[in-house]
Design a protein around this motif. Structure first.
Motif, PDB file in Angstrom:
ATOM      1  N   PHE A 175       3.493   0.449   2.938  1.00  0.00           N
ATOM      2  CA  PHE A 175       3.115  -0.511   3.969  1.00  0.00           C
ATOM      3  C   PHE A 175       2.942  -1.881   3.324  1.00  0.00           C
ATOM      4  CE2 PHE A 175       1.307   3.477   5.666  1.00  0.00           C
ATOM      5  CZ  PHE A 175       1.873   3.490   6.930  1.00  0.00           C
ATOM      6  N   GLU A 176       3.499  -2.894   3.956  1.00  0.00           N
ATOM      7  CA  GLU A 176       3.303  -4.258   3.494  1.00  0.00           C
ATOM      8  C   GLU A 176       2.250  -4.921   4.372  1.00  0.00           C
ATOM      9  OE1 GLU A 176       5.891  -8.284   2.677  1.00  0.00           O
ATOM     10  OE2 GLU A 176       6.565  -6.922   4.237  1.00  0.00           O
TER      11      GLU A 176
ATOM     12  N   THR B 256       0.370  -5.528  13.673  1.00  0.00           N
ATOM     13  CA  THR B 256       0.134  -6.942  13.358  1.00  0.00           C
ATOM     14  C   THR B 256      -0.462  -7.086  11.964  1.00  0.00           C
ATOM     15  OG1 THR B 256      -2.082  -6.957  14.349  1.00  0.00           O
ATOM     16  CG2 THR B 256      -0.214  -7.526  15.787  1.00  0.00           C
ATOM     17  N   ILE B 257      -0.914  -5.969  11.385  1.00  0.00           N
ATOM     18  CA  ILE B 257      -1.522  -5.990  10.054  1.00  0.00           C
ATOM     19  C   ILE B 257      -0.625  -5.342   9.006  1.00  0.00           C
ATOM     20  CG2 ILE B 257      -3.482  -5.168   8.676  1.00  0.00           C
ATOM     21  CD1 ILE B 257      -5.211  -5.438  11.172  1.00  0.00           C
ATOM     22  N   LEU B 258       0.034  -4.219   9.360  1.00  0.00           N
ATOM     23  CA  LEU B 258       0.866  -3.487   8.409  1.00  0.00           C
ATOM     24  C   LEU B 258       2.289  -3.336   8.929  1.00  0.00           C
ATOM     25  CD1 LEU B 258      -1.533  -0.549   7.442  1.00  0.00           C
ATOM     26  CD2 LEU B 258      -1.042  -2.598   6.104  1.00  0.00           C
ATOM     27  N   HIS B 259       3.217  -3.335   7.985  1.00  0.00           N
ATOM     28  CA  HIS B 259       4.636  -3.148   8.297  1.00  0.00           C
ATOM     29  C   HIS B 259       5.207  -2.154   7.287  1.00  0.00           C
ATOM     30  CE1 HIS B 259       8.799  -3.996   9.236  1.00  0.00           C
ATOM     31  NE2 HIS B 259       9.018  -4.273   7.966  1.00  0.00           N
TER      32      HIS B 259
ATOM     33  N   ILE C 144       0.871  -1.172   0.000  1.00  0.00           N
ATOM     34  CA  ILE C 144       0.000   0.000   0.000  1.00  0.00           C
ATOM     35  C   ILE C 144       0.908   1.222   0.000  1.00  0.00           C
ATOM     36  CG2 ILE C 144      -1.747   1.321   1.244  1.00  0.00           C
ATOM     37  CD1 ILE C 144      -2.491  -1.386   2.604  1.00  0.00           C
ATOM     38  N   ARG C 145       0.862   1.994  -1.089  1.00  0.00           N
ATOM     39  CA  ARG C 145       1.624   3.237  -1.148  1.00  0.00           C
ATOM     40  C   ARG C 145       0.734   4.331  -0.564  1.00  0.00           C
ATOM     41  NH1 ARG C 145       4.690   5.033  -6.421  1.00  0.00           N
ATOM     42  NH2 ARG C 145       2.777   4.242  -7.334  1.00  0.00           N
ATOM     43  N   PHE C 146       1.223   4.962   0.502  1.00  0.00           N
ATOM     44  CA  PHE C 146       0.441   5.946   1.238  1.00  0.00           C
ATOM     45  C   PHE C 146       1.164   7.283   1.194  1.00  0.00           C
ATOM     46  CE2 PHE C 146      -1.217   7.972   5.095  1.00  0.00           C
ATOM     47  CZ  PHE C 146      -2.562   7.725   4.944  1.00  0.00           C
TER      48      PHE C 146
END
Length: 147
Positions: A80-81, A44-47, A18-20
């Motif tokens: 974000f991965e 726990t969802i995004l890195h 996700i490019r933010f």
């Protein structure tokens, strides 16, 4: 005295992530200094896998944009991965800065909820995703031309 600070944000899927993008616009007649973005995400969802080059603090969740001149803006991009499969998650950010009188201020960015299906590789084009969403791929002869 109230400074006129605007925060704009947008997201998109890019190479499985996700490019933010966050833009902080200083619409006042004075410079703002020590502008910092402090992301509040469910780790726990995004890195965070990549971000624009700038100073990072607090375990890569806080980024220093520096000074923003009057009637100017700065944009910051972070990738974000997704670490797990989920329907959606909120991306929150606290923006802190010092005004021209050296008073510290802060404002929250409106949360950006990505309602797209996130998988562990960010792929939204897979058969299982389309099947779960009730999406049926049209053949090229059934697709309407772009106008």
């Amino acid at each position: 005295m109230e400074l006129s600070i605007k925060i704009k944000r947008e997201s998109e899927f890019y190479k499985g992530c996700i490019r933010f993008k966050v833009t902080v616009a200083n619409e006042s007649d004075y410079v703002i200094t020590d502008v910092t973005l402090d992301f509040k995400i469910d780790e726990t969802i995004l890195h965070i896998v990549q971000h624009d080059k700038c100073s990072a603090r607090n375990g890569q969740l806080q980024f220093v944009l520096g000074n923003i001149k009057r009637h100017n803006s700065k944009t910051f991009t972070v990738l974000f991965e997704p670490l797990t499969c989920t329907e959606s998650t909120d991306i929150r950010c606290l923006v802190t800065y010092a005004d021209h009188e050296e008073n510290m201020n802060s404002t929250f960015m409106e949360p950006k909820r990505d309602k797209r299906h996130l998988s562990n590789n960010g792929d939204r084009s897979g058969h299982k995703y389309r099947q779960a969403q009730g999406i049926h791929r049209k053949s090229s002869s059934q697709r309407q031309p772009y106008l």
